[in-house]
Design an enzyme around this catalytic site. Structure first.
Site, PDB file in Angstrom:
ATOM      1  N   HIS A  86     -10.047  -5.651  -2.628  1.00 17.59           N
ATOM      2  CA  HIS A  86      -8.344  -5.688  -1.663  1.00 17.59           C
ATOM      3  C   HIS A  86      -8.382  -5.833  -1.221  1.00 17.59           C
ATOM      4  O   HIS A  86      -9.475  -5.179   0.193  1.00 17.59           O
ATOM      5  CB  HIS A  86      -7.854  -4.401  -2.647  1.00 17.59           C
ATOM      6  CG  HIS A  86      -8.532  -3.454  -2.449  1.00 17.59           C
ATOM      7  ND1 HIS A  86      -8.963  -2.577  -2.790  1.00 17.59           N
ATOM      8  CD2 HIS A  86      -7.506  -2.820  -1.303  1.00 17.59           C
ATOM      9  CE1 HIS A  86      -9.523  -1.563  -1.859  1.00 17.59           C
ATOM     10  NE2 HIS A  86      -8.824  -1.288  -0.948  1.00 17.59           N
ATOM     11  N   GLU A 120     -12.537   3.843  -1.000  1.00 17.92           N
ATOM     12  CA  GLU A 120     -11.427   5.002  -1.900  1.00 17.92           C
ATOM     13  C   GLU A 120     -11.061   4.427  -3.326  1.00 17.92           C
ATOM     14  O   GLU A 120     -11.270   4.424  -4.116  1.00 17.92           O
ATOM     15  CB  GLU A 120     -10.534   4.837  -1.400  1.00 17.92           C
ATOM     16  CG  GLU A 120      -8.970   5.911  -2.121  1.00 17.92           C
ATOM     17  CD  GLU A 120      -7.718   6.039  -1.175  1.00 17.92           C
ATOM     18  OE1 GLU A 120      -7.859   5.708   0.465  1.00 17.92           O
ATOM     19  OE2 GLU A 120      -7.034   5.921  -1.686  1.00 17.92           O
ATOM     20  N   HIS A 162      -6.461  -5.640   2.834  1.00 17.32           N
ATOM     21  CA  HIS A 162      -5.786  -5.195   3.643  1.00 17.32           C
ATOM     22  C   HIS A 162      -5.122  -6.281   4.212  1.00 17.32           C
ATOM     23  O   HIS A 162      -6.002  -6.572   4.908  1.00 17.32           O
ATOM     24  CB  HIS A 162      -5.778  -4.038   4.499  1.00 17.32           C
ATOM     25  CG  HIS A 162      -6.511  -2.331   3.912  1.00 17.32           C
ATOM     26  ND1 HIS A 162      -5.969  -1.491   3.501  1.00 17.32           N
ATOM     27  CD2 HIS A 162      -7.288  -2.910   3.370  1.00 17.32           C
ATOM     28  CE1 HIS A 162      -6.582  -1.155   2.533  1.00 17.32           C
ATOM     29  NE2 HIS A 162      -7.589  -0.978   2.323  1.00 17.32           N
ATOM     30  N   ASP A 169       0.770  -0.936   0.021  1.00 14.26           N
ATOM     31  CA  ASP A 169      -0.089  -0.272  -0.011  1.00 14.26           C
ATOM     32  C   ASP A 169       1.058   1.550  -0.236  1.00 14.26           C
ATOM     33  O   ASP A 169       2.020   0.968   0.811  1.00 14.26           O
ATOM     34  CB  ASP A 169      -1.294   0.087   1.217  1.00 14.26           C
ATOM     35  CG  ASP A 169      -2.045   1.326   1.026  1.00 14.26           C
ATOM     36  OD1 ASP A 169      -3.327   0.919   1.040  1.00 14.26           O
ATOM     37  OD2 ASP A 169      -1.610   2.639   0.792  1.00 14.26           O
ATOM     38  N   ILE A 170       0.541   2.370  -0.726  1.00 13.17           N
ATOM     39  CA  ILE A 170       1.091   3.424  -1.337  1.00 13.17           C
ATOM     40  C   ILE A 170       1.614   4.199   0.548  1.00 13.17           C
ATOM     41  O   ILE A 170       2.176   4.867   0.400  1.00 13.17           O
ATOM     42  CB  ILE A 170       0.832   3.940  -1.595  1.00 13.17           C
ATOM     43  CG1 ILE A 170       2.400   4.017  -3.029  1.00 13.17           C
ATOM     44  CG2 ILE A 170       0.130   5.020  -2.130  1.00 13.17           C
ATOM     45  CD1 ILE A 170       3.783   4.229  -3.734  1.00 13.17           C
TER      46      ILE A 170
END
Ligand code: AMP
Length: 135
Positions: free
Chosen positions: A92, A87, A94, A28-29
């Site tokens: 996805h 978002e 996490h 994750d960025i």
């Protein structure tokens, strides 16, 4: 096309930690904690519970393997798992190496340099590739 599909097709870069035919996992960025990883089905679907049971089960099995690698590669009390998707409308999971409750609250973020992201991804990928043969 979602931003994650662009990562899957290679249009935009990512710090990849694992991949197979159906899934990709990358850092994750904007991580909650060091090693915060996203596991993403290559098939673009918005909501996790719109996946078939078979697709969902495969996603969880792949996430399990990534979590095992994370647990070994990144020192932490445990790996937390969460699915949100407010978002980015592309399923996805996490996976967050967690040491405190705040690590799973998506409010406190950690800043990492490109070099730190690259080194982390490499360490996790190496561990994943070792683990994969140990099913
Ligand atoms: P959510 O959709 O609320 O589950 O959150 C989407 C997550 O994707 C956030 O934690 C973002 O930091 C992360 N994210 C968004 N764009 C990228 C990207 N290009 N590479 C890696 N992670 C991203």
């Amino acid at each position: 096309m979602s931003i994650f599909t662009k990562i899957i097709t290679g249009e935009i870069p990512s710090y990849k930690v694992a991949e197979n035919e159906d899934f990709i996992a990358f850092l994750d960025i904007n991580p909650n904690a060091k090693g915060h990883t996203l596991v993403v089905p290559k098939k673009e679907e918005n909501k996790i519970f719109d996946l078939s049971v078979a697709e969902y089960t495969k996603l969880m099995a792949f996430s399990y393997k990534v979590a095992k690698a994370l647990e070994k590669a990144v020192p932490c009390l445990r790996v937390g798992m969460s699915v949100i998707g407010l978002e980015v409308p592309h399923v996805h999971v996490h996976l967050v190496p967690t040491n405190k409750m705040a690590d799973m609250q998506f409010t406190e973020k950690v800043q990492l340099s490109k070099e730190e992201f690259s080194a982390l991804a490499e360490t996790i990928a190496k561990t994943f590739n070792k683990n994969e043969t140990l099913d």
